[in-house]
Write a protein that holds these residues in place. Structure first.
Motif, short mmCIF file in Angstrom:
data_model
loop_
_atom_site.label_atom_id
_atom_site.label_comp_id
_atom_site.label_asym_id
_atom_site.label_seq_id
_atom_site.Cartn_x
_atom_site.Cartn_y
_atom_site.Cartn_z
N ARG A 161 0.82 -1.19 0.00
CA ARG A 161 0.00 0.00 0.00
C ARG A 161 0.86 1.25 0.00
N THR A 162 0.30 2.31 -0.54
CA THR A 162 0.98 3.60 -0.57
C THR A 162 0.16 4.60 0.23
N TYR A 163 0.85 5.29 1.15
CA TYR A 163 0.18 6.30 1.95
C TYR A 163 0.88 7.64 1.76
N ALA A 164 0.08 8.68 1.60
CA ALA A 164 0.62 10.03 1.46
C ALA A 164 0.61 10.73 2.81
N ASN A 165 1.73 11.33 3.18
CA ASN A 165 1.84 12.07 4.43
C ASN A 165 2.49 13.41 4.16
N ASP A 166 2.23 14.35 5.03
CA ASP A 166 2.91 15.63 4.98
C ASP A 166 3.48 15.93 6.36
N PRO A 167 4.80 16.02 6.49
CA PRO A 167 5.40 16.26 7.80
C PRO A 167 5.16 17.67 8.32
N GLY A 168 4.65 18.57 7.45
CA GLY A 168 4.51 19.96 7.89
C GLY A 168 5.87 20.61 7.98
N VAL A 169 6.03 21.53 8.90
CA VAL A 169 7.30 22.25 9.06
C VAL A 169 8.04 21.65 10.25
N LEU A 170 9.06 20.87 9.94
CA LEU A 170 9.89 20.26 10.97
C LEU A 170 11.35 20.53 10.66
N SER A 171 12.13 20.81 11.69
CA SER A 171 13.54 21.10 11.51
C SER A 171 14.27 19.92 10.88
N GLY A 172 14.98 20.20 9.77
CA GLY A 172 15.78 19.17 9.11
C GLY A 172 15.01 18.21 8.24
N VAL A 173 13.69 18.44 8.07
CA VAL A 173 12.85 17.53 7.28
C VAL A 173 12.41 18.22 6.00
N THR A 174 12.58 17.54 4.86
CA THR A 174 12.19 18.10 3.58
C THR A 174 10.68 18.31 3.54
N PRO A 175 10.20 19.53 3.26
CA PRO A 175 8.75 19.76 3.23
C PRO A 175 8.12 19.16 1.98
N GLY A 176 6.80 19.02 2.03
CA GLY A 176 6.06 18.51 0.87
C GLY A 176 5.49 17.13 1.13
N ILE A 177 4.54 16.76 0.32
CA ILE A 177 3.87 15.47 0.48
C ILE A 177 4.84 14.33 0.21
N LEU A 178 4.79 13.34 1.09
CA LEU A 178 5.69 12.20 1.03
C LEU A 178 4.89 10.94 0.78
N GLN A 179 5.31 10.15 -0.19
CA GLN A 179 4.66 8.88 -0.51
C GLN A 179 5.42 7.74 0.17
N ASN A 180 4.79 7.10 1.13
CA ASN A 180 5.39 5.96 1.81
C ASN A 180 4.87 4.67 1.21
N GLU A 181 5.78 3.82 0.77
CA GLU A 181 5.42 2.55 0.14
C GLU A 181 5.61 1.42 1.16
N PHE A 182 4.51 0.90 1.68
CA PHE A 182 4.56 -0.21 2.63
C PHE A 182 4.40 -1.53 1.89
N ASN A 183 5.22 -2.50 2.28
CA ASN A 183 5.14 -3.79 1.61
C ASN A 183 3.99 -4.63 2.16
N SER A 184 3.88 -5.87 1.72
CA SER A 184 2.76 -6.73 2.11
C SER A 184 2.73 -7.01 3.60
#
Length: 326
Positions: A25-48
């Protein structure tokens, strides 16, 4: 088979546990504004199996390949970081360079999970991965257990909440390609969200009254934690896997800044807040118990907490201890 009580609650750990289930499954997350974290929507690919490692690497590729599993909570999962920035990926790169041999580091982190989950992960997944070493970064998520007098299998969080919809309907709504695509389109309409992913949890914590007294570990809670540590080591030993425990770093210094306090969430009893200083003390007590247990039983253990600065800027672990533990 499920174990249920009179309220028809489904137990998470007895007799079995699964991560996300189904997939990949693929889940979209947004970390918001966090120190040292690249901003923008992140696609996490979880395996079976519900983890972030590439399922194509589930099996050993060559006889000389060094295979490492890393198990823990969100500090192992690193779900708000790009894949190449997660410390499991950094460790894989550094180990491969230092040892000059094929190296695979498999990320088996799951946010908000403690050693009860890690026992199931180790017995069902790690044992099947044909790994040489298993690294456990544990501590923070076990604070609820070590401060309780209840048996871990009877804690309120050991049971799933009653489902409002049937499981089949949930899978239909959450797991289909159409639903994932619609979710992605909705979340990608803006480059970032207007609030961090932890905003709701932080707001809930802020709504709780401050604690008037500090929270301390209980004798039975620490004993339950130690038993789980011993069980994790025993599972690995019986499957021919070397084990390495690491203490849990704390990102909060003695005097947190306003920016650091803005990311301080999830540290409460459910009815009142836990102060940052109390939180640090609890982590230190769990880390001390882990190191004491490892010393008594001759388990390999590295005090990572002493090497990572207590601040928001993340420092990836050195491969030194892992590469010399073999």
């Amino acid at each position: 088979m499920c174990i249920r009580d009179r309220a028809s609650r489904v137990h998470r750990y007895l007799p079995s546990w699964t991560a996300i289930g189904g997939g990949p499954r693929t889940y979209a997350n947004d970390p918001g504004v966090l120190s040292g974290v690249t901003p923008g929507i992140l696609q996490n690919e979880f395996n079976s199996y519900g983890f972030l490692y590439d399922e194509a690497r589930h099996r050993r590729a060559s006889e000389d390949e060094l295979r490492v599993a890393v198990v823990g909570g969100s500090t192992v999962e690193c779900g708000m970081l790009r894949a190449e920035k997660r410390w499991s990926a950094v460790l894989q790169s550094r180990l491969a360079d230092a040892l000059v041999r094929p190296t695979t580091v498999l990320n088996l982190g799951i946010s908000a999970q403690d050693t009860r989950t890690h026992l199931a992960t180790t017995s069902h997944i790690v044992a099947d991965l044909d790994v040489d070493v298993c690294v456990f970064m544990i501590g923070t998520n076990d604070l609820g257990m070590v401060t309780s007098t209840n048996h871990p299998m009877l804690e309120h969080d050991a049971f799933y909440r009653p489902q409002r919809f049937s499981r089949a309907l949930q899978d239909l709504l959450r797991g289909t390609q159409i639903s994932r695509r619609l979710r992605y389109i909705r979340e990608s309409t803006t480059s970032t969200l207007t609030e961090p992913y932890f905003a709701k949890q932080a707001a809930f914590q802020a709504s709780l009254p401050p604690g008037t007294d500090d929270v301390f570990p209980t004798e039975s809670g620490l004993a339950n934690y130690v038993r789980n540590v011993i069980s994790l080591a025993g599972l690995c030993k019986e499957h021919g896997i070397e084990v390495l425990f690491t203490t849990q770093p704390c990102m909060f210094p003695e005097q947190p800044s306003a920016e650091e306090l803005a990311t301080y969430w999830g540290c409460h009893t459910g009815t009142r807040q836990i102060s940052p200083s109390n939180f640090r003390a609890l982590i230190e007590s769990v880390n001390d118990e882990l190191m004491r247990t490892c010393k008594q039983r001759s388990y390999a253990c590295t005090d990572l907490a002493s090497e990572v600065p207590s601040c928001l800027l993340y420092t990836s672990p050195s491969p030194r201890d892992l590469s010399t533990s073999r």
